[in-house]
Design an enzyme around this catalytic site. Structure first.
Site, mmCIF file in Angstrom:
data_model
loop_
_atom_site.group_PDB
_atom_site.id
_atom_site.type_symbol
_atom_site.label_atom_id
_atom_site.label_comp_id
_atom_site.label_asym_id
_atom_site.label_seq_id
_atom_site.Cartn_x
_atom_site.Cartn_y
_atom_site.Cartn_z
ATOM 1 C CB VAL A 9 -1.163 0.079 1.108
ATOM 2 C CG1 VAL A 9 -1.851 1.352 1.098
ATOM 3 C CG2 VAL A 9 -1.830 -1.196 1.152
ATOM 4 C CE LYS A 10 4.431 5.072 -5.053
ATOM 5 N NZ LYS A 10 4.519 5.106 -6.299
#
Length: 218
Positions: free
Chosen positions: A86-87
């Site tokens: 997850v960015k």
């Protein structure tokens, strides 16, 4: 050093994978839009397509800028495939979300980092990766490579396990210099990776070998 490719173009990803040196992929909304990928369902499907090509981590960026929105999006992305990371943006809400995800065992990539202080916060929050934007600093006449070296020193001082993912790589020498200062990962275009193959003396030597082989009449 791990090699990631920064794109949403499946053909570029396949070519990098076929080269045998690809360790992962980073993407963002801009790269998705560049490939004409729009709509939530299409975007999620595209992430799955990428995961089915590569063996390593695939960074998928949240769109929300508030904590609750990041958590909702991030959990959905993480559930999509085990390779998804997850960015999150380097803002206060992003740091909070990073801490939340790290406590849940969900891997994260904190992006849009432009200072050693920001990188320190990301590591404190348990980020898996931190993405300093090397090329964008160079664009404004700031030494992006110096930032990578600063982060490396700080992380080594305190044995932080967060990996330095040097982003906004523009050319081959960026990759070489990142390797010299100890970046854990680089992410850039296929052209920069393929640029490492090139040297005029290699071409001259190979041409000479081919000509000499012809004389041997094998």
């Amino acid at each position: 050093m791990k090699f990631f490719i920064d794109t949403a173009n499946l053909e570029d990803i396949k070519e990098a994978q076929a080269l045998g040196v690809l360790d992962g992929v980073t993407t963002n909304p801009s790269l998705m839009a560049k490939e004409g990928i729009t709509g939530k369902d299409n975007i999620l499907k595209h992430y799955l397509n990428i995961c089915n090509i590569v063996d390593g981590d695939v960074s998928a960026e949240v769109i929300s800028t508030d904590f609750e929105g990041m958590i909702k999006e991030g959990e959905e992305l993480a559930a999509l495939h085990p390779q998804i990371v997850v960015k999150l943006p380097m803002i206060a809400e992003g740091v909070k979300a990073c801490k939340y995800f790290s406590s849940k065992g969900i891997r994260t990539n904190v992006t849009l980092v432009f200072s050693a202080g920001q990188a320190l916060l990301a590591a404190k929050a348990g980020a898996t990766y931190v993405s300093p934007f090397l090329g964008r600093l160079d664009d404004i006449s700031t030494d992006g490579m110096h930032l990578i070296a600063e982060i490396r020193e700080i992380y080594d001082n305190y044995d932080y396990q967060t990996q330095i993912l040097s982003a906004s790589i523009r050319h081959t020498m960026h990759i070489v210099n990142c390797a010299k200062v100890g970046s854990d990962v680089m992410t850039g275009p296929l052209s920069a990776i393929k640029g490492l193959l090139k040297h005029p003396l290699t071409d001259i030597g190979l041409n000479q070998f081919i000509e000499d082989a012809k004389k041997m009449k094998l």
